[in-house]
Design an enzyme around this catalytic site. Structure first.
Site, short mmCIF file in Angstrom:
data_model
loop_
_atom_site.label_atom_id
_atom_site.label_comp_id
_atom_site.label_asym_id
_atom_site.label_seq_id
_atom_site.Cartn_x
_atom_site.Cartn_y
_atom_site.Cartn_z
N GLU A 144 51.41 29.13 8.85
CA GLU A 144 52.31 28.90 7.71
C GLU A 144 52.18 30.05 6.72
O GLU A 144 51.09 30.43 6.33
CB GLU A 144 51.94 27.59 7.00
CG GLU A 144 52.27 26.33 7.77
CD GLU A 144 53.68 25.83 7.52
OE1 GLU A 144 54.44 26.51 6.78
OE2 GLU A 144 54.02 24.77 8.07
N HIS A 183 59.49 28.36 14.28
CA HIS A 183 59.70 26.92 14.44
C HIS A 183 61.14 26.63 14.88
O HIS A 183 61.39 25.77 15.74
CB HIS A 183 59.39 26.22 13.13
CG HIS A 183 59.27 24.74 13.25
ND1 HIS A 183 58.98 23.92 12.18
CD2 HIS A 183 59.39 23.90 14.32
CE1 HIS A 183 58.93 22.66 12.58
NE2 HIS A 183 59.18 22.62 13.88
#
Length: 232
Positions: A144, A183
Site C-alpha cells: 500500500e 489491484h
C-alpha cells in the site's frame, strides 16, 4: 635537567599516541568507504537507500487481520490507500472490524510500516485472479502506498522505498517483474471470468503511476541504480 628530560619523553609519548589514534581513524574510515563501495556495487546488494545514504526507516505495526495457511509469494499487488493520512490508513489496516490488511504501507517520506511477514496471508486483494488462480491474498504481497494516485503521483521516496523493500523479496521468491501488478488488474481478470458478477471497478494505482513505478523497478534490476528520469 631530570624533570625536563622526563617532560620531553612524556611529550614525545603523547605525540606518538596522537599519531597512532589519527592513523587508526584514517584506516577505519578508508575501510568503511571501501566496504560501502563494494556493497553498493555488488550484484544483489540494495543500491536504493533513503536520504543521506541510509536505508529507509521501517516500523513494525503487526496487523491482526490475516488468514490461515501460508502465502506462496508468487507476485506483488500495488495499492494506494486513498486516505488523508498514514495514521488513518494504519487504523483501518489493523482494525479487526474492517477485515482488510496488507504486508507493508509506504508513507510519502519513504517510511515503511510493516504489518506482516511475506509468507503471511493478508487481506488486500478481494475478488481477484492472479497467475492462474483465484484469491490473490494467498499468493501475493500487498503493498500500500499512502495517498491517492488519482489526485497526486507517488513520491520519489515512495518508489525508492518500495524498490528497497521488494528487491530482496523478488530475489528470494524468484518473482519476475511481470508478476507485479495493480489491484485493478487482478480485479478485472476476476470479472472477466465472472461476467455476471456485480463487483464494482476499483480504481487504484493509476496506469501512469504503475508504468512509472515499473520503469524505475526494471531500471533498478538492469542497472542497479536509481534513474532520475522517472522523477515527477
Amino acid at each position: 635537567m631530570k624533570n625536563k628530560r622526563y617532560r620531553n619523553i612524556g611529550e614525545r609519548g603523547a605525540i606518538i599516541l596522537l599519531m597512532v589514534v589519527v592513523l587508526s581513524a584514517v584506516f577505519y574510515v578508508g575501510c568503511g568507504n571501501r566496504q560501502a563501495e563494494q556493497a553498493s556495487s555488488s550484484e544483489g546488494e540494495m543500491a536504493y537507500v533513503g536520504k543521506e545514504g541510509r536505508p529507509y526507516r521501517e516500523v513494525d505495526v503487526p496487523t491482526p487481520n490475516k488468514g490461515e495457511g501460508k502465502n506462496t509469494v508468487e507476485g506483488v499487488v500495488l495499492h494506494h490507500t486513498a486516505e488523508d493520512s498514514v495514521e488513518k490508513a494504519l487504523s483501518i489496516l489493523t482494525n479487526p472490524e474492517k477485515g482488510v490488511s496488507c504486508h507493508v504501507l509506504i508513507d510519502k517520506d519513504g517510511t515503511r510500516y510493516v504489518l506482516a511477514s511475506p509468507e503471511t496471508v493478508t487481506w488486500h486483494a478481494g475478488k481477484s485472479w492472479f497467475n492462474g488462480k483465484e484469491n490473490a491474498n494467498n499468493t501475493t504481497i500487498g503493498v500500500e502506498f499512502q495517498g491517492n494516485t488519482l489526485e497526486e503521483p507517488l513520491t520519489d521516496d515512495q518508489i525508492r522505498s518500495a524498490i528497497e523493500y521488494l528487491r530482496p523479496i523478488m530475489e528470494k521468491y524468484d518473482i519476475p517483474s511481470e508478476r507485479i501488478v495493480t489491484h485493478e488488474q487482478i480485479r478485472q481478470e476476476w470479472k472477466r471470468r465472472h461476467p455476471k458478477s456485480n463487483v464494482p471497478d476499483k480504481r487504484d494505482i493509476t496506469p501512469d503511476e504503475y508504468s512509472r513505478f515499473m520503469n524505475a523497478l526494471n531500471d533498478s534490476i538492469a542497472n542497479g541504480s536509481w534513474n532520475d528520469t522517472h522523477k515527477k
